[in-house]
Design an enzyme around this catalytic site. Structure first.
Site, PDB file in Angstrom:
ATOM      1  N   ARG A   2     -10.654  -1.358  10.410  1.00 49.10           N
ATOM      2  CA  ARG A   2     -10.100  -0.062  10.812  1.00 49.10           C
ATOM      3  C   ARG A   2     -10.569   0.256  12.222  1.00 49.10           C
ATOM      4  O   ARG A   2     -11.594  -0.230  12.693  1.00 49.10           O
ATOM      5  CB  ARG A   2     -10.512   1.026   9.811  1.00 49.10           C
ATOM      6  N   VAL A   3      -9.804   1.108  12.883  1.00 50.08           N
ATOM      7  CA  VAL A   3     -10.004   1.244  14.326  1.00 50.08           C
ATOM      8  C   VAL A   3     -11.368   1.830  14.677  1.00 50.08           C
ATOM      9  O   VAL A   3     -12.022   1.358  15.618  1.00 50.08           O
ATOM     10  CB  VAL A   3      -8.830   2.040  14.947  1.00 50.08           C
ATOM     11  N   VAL A   4     -11.826   2.839  13.938  1.00 51.10           N
ATOM     12  CA  VAL A   4     -13.094   3.473  14.324  1.00 51.10           C
ATOM     13  C   VAL A   4     -14.252   2.491  14.139  1.00 51.10           C
ATOM     14  O   VAL A   4     -15.088   2.318  15.042  1.00 51.10           O
ATOM     15  CB  VAL A   4     -13.331   4.774  13.513  1.00 51.10           C
TER      16      VAL A   4
ATOM     17  N   ASP B 100       3.242  -0.795  12.391  1.00 53.30           N
ATOM     18  CA  ASP B 100       2.126   0.101  12.745  1.00 53.30           C
ATOM     19  C   ASP B 100       2.709   1.458  13.177  1.00 53.30           C
ATOM     20  O   ASP B 100       3.453   1.524  14.150  1.00 53.30           O
ATOM     21  CB  ASP B 100       1.371  -0.542  13.903  1.00 53.30           C
TER      22      ASP B 100
ATOM     23  N   ARG C 248       0.785   9.912  14.436  1.00 48.59           N
ATOM     24  CA  ARG C 248       0.421  10.501  13.138  1.00 48.59           C
ATOM     25  C   ARG C 248      -0.460  11.720  13.348  1.00 48.59           C
ATOM     26  O   ARG C 248      -1.469  11.657  14.028  1.00 48.59           O
ATOM     27  CB  ARG C 248      -0.319   9.470  12.287  1.00 48.59           C
TER      28      ARG C 248
ATOM     29  N   TYR D 262      -4.708  -2.630  20.005  1.00 48.46           N
ATOM     30  CA  TYR D 262      -3.466  -3.241  19.545  1.00 48.46           C
ATOM     31  C   TYR D 262      -2.286  -2.544  20.230  1.00 48.46           C
ATOM     32  O   TYR D 262      -2.230  -1.310  20.266  1.00 48.46           O
ATOM     33  CB  TYR D 262      -3.328  -3.129  18.024  1.00 48.46           C
TER      34      TYR D 262
ATOM     35  N   TYR E 230       0.839  -1.201   0.000  1.00 46.38           N
ATOM     36  CA  TYR E 230       0.000   0.000   0.000  1.00 46.38           C
ATOM     37  C   TYR E 230       0.878   1.258   0.000  1.00 46.38           C
ATOM     38  O   TYR E 230       0.738   2.124  -0.871  1.00 46.38           O
ATOM     39  CB  TYR E 230      -0.889  -0.034   1.241  1.00 46.38           C
TER      40      TYR E 230
ATOM     41  N   PHE F  19     -14.015  -0.395  16.846  1.00 40.55           N
ATOM     42  CA  PHE F  19     -14.402  -0.007  18.219  1.00 40.55           C
ATOM     43  C   PHE F  19     -15.918   0.210  18.318  1.00 40.55           C
ATOM     44  O   PHE F  19     -16.560  -0.217  19.279  1.00 40.55           O
ATOM     45  CB  PHE F  19     -13.669   1.272  18.655  1.00 40.55           C
TER      46      PHE F  19
HETATM   47  P1  NAD Z   1     -12.635   1.720   0.273  1.00 40.09           P
HETATM   48  O1  NAD Z   1     -11.954   0.406   0.344  1.00 40.09           O
HETATM   49  O2  NAD Z   1     -13.963   1.864   0.945  1.00 40.09           O
HETATM   50  O3  NAD Z   1     -12.820   2.174  -1.243  1.00 40.09           O
HETATM   51  C1  NAD Z   1     -11.945   1.808  -2.277  1.00 40.09           C
HETATM   52  C2  NAD Z   1     -12.792   1.510  -3.509  1.00 40.09           C
HETATM   53  O4  NAD Z   1     -11.924   1.173  -4.600  1.00 40.09           O
HETATM   54  C3  NAD Z   1     -13.734   0.322  -3.308  1.00 40.09           C
HETATM   55  O5  NAD Z   1     -15.013   0.649  -3.783  1.00 40.09           O
HETATM   56  C4  NAD Z   1     -13.091  -0.783  -4.138  1.00 40.09           C
HETATM   57  O6  NAD Z   1     -14.011  -1.746  -4.592  1.00 40.09           O
HETATM   58  C5  NAD Z   1     -12.447   0.021  -5.250  1.00 40.09           C
HETATM   59  N1  NAD Z   1     -11.333  -0.676  -5.915  1.00 40.09           N
HETATM   60  C6  NAD Z   1     -10.274  -1.299  -5.332  1.00 40.09           C
HETATM   61  N2  NAD Z   1      -9.453  -1.793  -6.276  1.00 40.09           N
HETATM   62  C7  NAD Z   1      -9.984  -1.446  -7.486  1.00 40.09           C
HETATM   63  C8  NAD Z   1      -9.599  -1.668  -8.826  1.00 40.09           C
HETATM   64  N3  NAD Z   1      -8.485  -2.341  -9.143  1.00 40.09           N
HETATM   65  N4  NAD Z   1     -10.395  -1.193  -9.817  1.00 40.09           N
HETATM   66  C9  NAD Z   1     -11.552  -0.527  -9.530  1.00 40.09           C
HETATM   67  N5  NAD Z   1     -11.948  -0.284  -8.263  1.00 40.09           N
HETATM   68  C10 NAD Z   1     -11.185  -0.741  -7.258  1.00 40.09           C
HETATM   69  O7  NAD Z   1     -11.594   2.798   0.834  1.00 40.09           O
HETATM   70  P2  NAD Z   1     -11.781   4.353   1.128  1.00 40.09           P
HETATM   71  O8  NAD Z   1     -11.538   4.568   2.581  1.00 40.09           O
HETATM   72  O9  NAD Z   1     -13.025   4.866   0.518  1.00 40.09           O
HETATM   73  O10 NAD Z   1     -10.505   4.941   0.364  1.00 40.09           O
HETATM   74  C11 NAD Z   1     -10.632   5.564  -0.906  1.00 40.09           C
HETATM   75  C12 NAD Z   1      -9.260   6.091  -1.345  1.00 40.09           C
HETATM   76  O11 NAD Z   1      -8.777   7.038  -0.387  1.00 40.09           O
HETATM   77  C13 NAD Z   1      -8.187   4.997  -1.461  1.00 40.09           C
HETATM   78  O12 NAD Z   1      -7.395   5.244  -2.579  1.00 40.09           O
HETATM   79  C14 NAD Z   1      -7.399   5.163  -0.186  1.00 40.09           C
HETATM   80  O13 NAD Z   1      -6.062   4.750  -0.369  1.00 40.09           O
HETATM   81  C15 NAD Z   1      -7.491   6.667   0.054  1.00 40.09           C
HETATM   82  N6  NAD Z   1      -7.320   6.966   1.495  1.00 40.09           N
HETATM   83  C16 NAD Z   1      -8.316   6.713   2.407  1.00 40.09           C
HETATM   84  C17 NAD Z   1      -8.097   6.982   3.738  1.00 40.09           C
HETATM   85  C18 NAD Z   1      -9.172   6.763   4.793  1.00 40.09           C
HETATM   86  O14 NAD Z   1      -8.925   7.015   5.968  1.00 40.09           O
HETATM   87  N7  NAD Z   1     -10.380   6.363   4.455  1.00 40.09           N
HETATM   88  C19 NAD Z   1      -6.859   7.491   4.168  1.00 40.09           C
HETATM   89  C20 NAD Z   1      -5.876   7.700   3.219  1.00 40.09           C
HETATM   90  C21 NAD Z   1      -6.108   7.439   1.882  1.00 40.09           C
HETATM   91  N1  UDP Z   2      -6.152  -0.490  16.084  1.00 37.08           N
HETATM   92  C1  UDP Z   2      -6.524  -0.970  17.333  1.00 37.08           C
HETATM   93  N2  UDP Z   2      -7.581  -1.826  17.409  1.00 37.08           N
HETATM   94  C2  UDP Z   2      -8.289  -2.212  16.323  1.00 37.08           C
HETATM   95  C3  UDP Z   2      -7.919  -1.714  15.040  1.00 37.08           C
HETATM   96  C4  UDP Z   2      -6.840  -0.861  14.956  1.00 37.08           C
HETATM   97  O1  UDP Z   2      -5.920  -0.626  18.352  1.00 37.08           O
HETATM   98  O2  UDP Z   2      -9.262  -2.992  16.483  1.00 37.08           O
HETATM   99  C5  UDP Z   2      -5.032   0.466  15.980  1.00 37.08           C
HETATM  100  C6  UDP Z   2      -3.978   0.114  14.931  1.00 37.08           C
HETATM  101  O3  UDP Z   2      -3.000  -0.741  15.479  1.00 37.08           O
HETATM  102  C7  UDP Z   2      -3.434   1.477  14.586  1.00 37.08           C
HETATM  103  C8  UDP Z   2      -4.633   2.414  14.761  1.00 37.08           C
HETATM  104  O4  UDP Z   2      -5.576   1.695  15.552  1.00 37.08           O
HETATM  105  O5  UDP Z   2      -2.426   1.857  15.502  1.00 37.08           O
HETATM  106  C9  UDP Z   2      -5.291   2.813  13.446  1.00 37.08           C
HETATM  107  O6  UDP Z   2      -5.530   1.651  12.697  1.00 37.08           O
HETATM  108  P1  UDP Z   2      -6.317   1.661  11.310  1.00 37.08           P
HETATM  109  O7  UDP Z   2      -6.204   0.284  10.749  1.00 37.08           O
HETATM  110  O8  UDP Z   2      -7.668   2.222  11.507  1.00 37.08           O
HETATM  111  O9  UDP Z   2      -5.529   2.720  10.405  1.00 37.08           O
HETATM  112  P2  UDP Z   2      -3.991   2.923  10.023  1.00 37.08           P
HETATM  113  O10 UDP Z   2      -3.126   2.055  10.895  1.00 37.08           O
HETATM  114  O11 UDP Z   2      -3.906   2.564   8.590  1.00 37.08           O
HETATM  115  O12 UDP Z   2      -3.767   4.352  10.302  1.00 37.08           O
END
Ligand code: NAD
Ligand code: UDP
Length: 312
Positions: A185-187, A272, A276, A203, A144, A190
């Site tokens: 994901r954490v939110v 991890d 941030r 974690y 990623y 939880f």
């Molecule tokens: P998500 O997993 O809900 O959405 C990703 C979408 O992309 C899904 O609908 C999935 O089916 C589609 N997808 C994956 N691979 C594909 C492919 N090869 N072709 C077509 N579609 C494909 O995730 P999200 O949280 O909505 O994230 C959206 C974007 O934002 C991502 O690029 C992610 O890296 C970026 N982003 C999100 C967060 C966050 O906190 N949500 C943080 C940083 C970056």
């Molecule tokens: N985390 C946790 N319990 C969970 C899921 C995640 O303590 O059930 C922690 C995880 O180790 C990380 C933080 O929450 O430190 C955020 O995790 P998430 O997967 O949401 O996002 P990212 O690590 O990609 O920022």
């Protein structure tokens, strides 16, 4: 009416972006392979005359005519992007090449949804855009992190080499309704655990920090970035400049749900990030943007969504 392609449009962020663009009256082409996205996120848009859905994997070329592209396709939660890490890298890299190639052919402006993960486990805090990051290139998060870093490289090379109009945003942890309940994901973890009365999984020692941005604020930043002056290409951090430990987050979720779950400690996943938090001075200056929704209000909206969804 602009023709706008949203890749990953049926995912969490993508579906909220489609909502805003459809409401603005733009002509939306939502492209998704449904790897992590779901039709339920966009069912309400399917009858709209200015919304079209195309099942397509962006690692394959796509020939359509559009004015703007939002490239969001990529699984975002660690358990999902680690399920098929080779495909994750392909989505970021081949997907970016295909979307950039399309943008070049039709002369479209293109925005990349990059991530705070490009900073890895940061040793500069809060993170500024000039910081180059601290990423393990061979670890389990690398598919990623390095995929997204390479995508940024491709965006800037298309900009320098082909004069393409690019926009790169680095998104920090964002949450809200429509996050997949089981995406780890954490939110979401939880809240779902608190509602079901299950143990809250912390974690490590729970002292690691994240900064959480509510989805509506994030989408506003994304829209402003797309419409910002051509000379501002980014990368720009978008996220909430307030930091919480995972223990603090767990306490807030328990308070807001009225849950009585106990906290249990589990091993911390490899690589991890410890801390941030974004520096958002650049977003304030160029986009006139900063988040408005408090963590309490955003969590309350999200809890209401999960209560309804889990009762279905
Ligand atoms: P998500 O997993 O809900 O959405 C990703 C979408 O992309 C899904 O609908 C999935 O089916 C589609 N997808 C994956 N691979 C594909 C492919 N090869 N072709 C077509 N579609 C494909 O995730 P999200 O949280 O909505 O994230 C959206 C974007 O934002 C991502 O690029 C992610 O890296 C970026 N982003 C999100 C967060 C966050 O906190 N949500 C943080 C940083 C970056
Ligand atoms: N985390 C946790 N319990 C969970 C899921 C995640 O303590 O059930 C922690 C995880 O180790 C990380 C933080 O929450 O430190 C955020 O995790 P998430 O997967 O949401 O996002 P990212 O690590 O990609 O920022």
């Amino acid at each position: 009416m602009k023709k706008i392609l949203v890749s990953g449009g049926s995912g969490f962020l993508g579906s909220h972006l489609c909502d805003r663009l459809v409401a603005k009256g733009e002509d939306i082409l939502c492209v998704d392979n449904f790897f992590t996205g779901s039709k339920r996120n966009i069912t309400h848009l399917l009858g709209q005359p200015n919304f079209e859905l195309l099942r397509h994997d962006i690692t394959f070329p796509l020939y359509v005519e559009v004015d703007q592209i939002f490239n969001l396709a990529c699984p975002a939660s660690p358990i999902h992007y680690q399920l098929d890490p080779v495909q994750t890298t392909k989505t970021s890299v081949h997907g970016a090449i295909n979307m950039l190639g399309l943008a070049k052919r039709v002369k479209a402006r293109i925005l990349q949804a990059s991530t705070s993960e490009v900073y890895g486990n940061p040793d500069v805090h809060p993170q500024i855009e000039e910081y180059w990051g601290n990423v393990n290139p061979i670890g389990i998060r690398a598919c990623y992190d390095e995929g997204k870093r390479c995508a940024e490289t491709l965006f800037f090379d298309y900009h320098r080499q082909h004069n393409l109009e690019i926009k790169v945003i680095r998104i920090f942890n964002t949450y809200g309704p429509r996050m997949h309940p089981n995406d780890g994901r954490v939110v979401s973890n939880f809240i779902v655990q608190a509602i079901k009365g299950e143990d809250i999984s912390i974690y490590g020692d729970g002292q690691q920090t994240r900064s959480f941005c509510y989805v509506d604020d994030l989408i506003e930043a994304m829209l402003r970035m797309m419409e910002s002056p051509a000379e501002f290409v980014g990368p720009v951090n978008v996220g909430c400049p307030v930091e919480f430990t995972m223990l603090e987050l767990a306490e807030k979720v328990l308070k807001l749900t009225g849950g009585t779950s106990k906290l249990i400690f589990k091993p911390i996943p490899a690589d991890d990030p410890r801390q941030r938090q974004p520096n958002i001075d650049l977003a304030k200056k160029w986009l006139g943007w900063e988040p408005k929704v408090s963590l309490e209000d955003g969590l309350s909206e999200t809890i209401a969504y999960y209560r309804k969804r889990l009762a279905e």
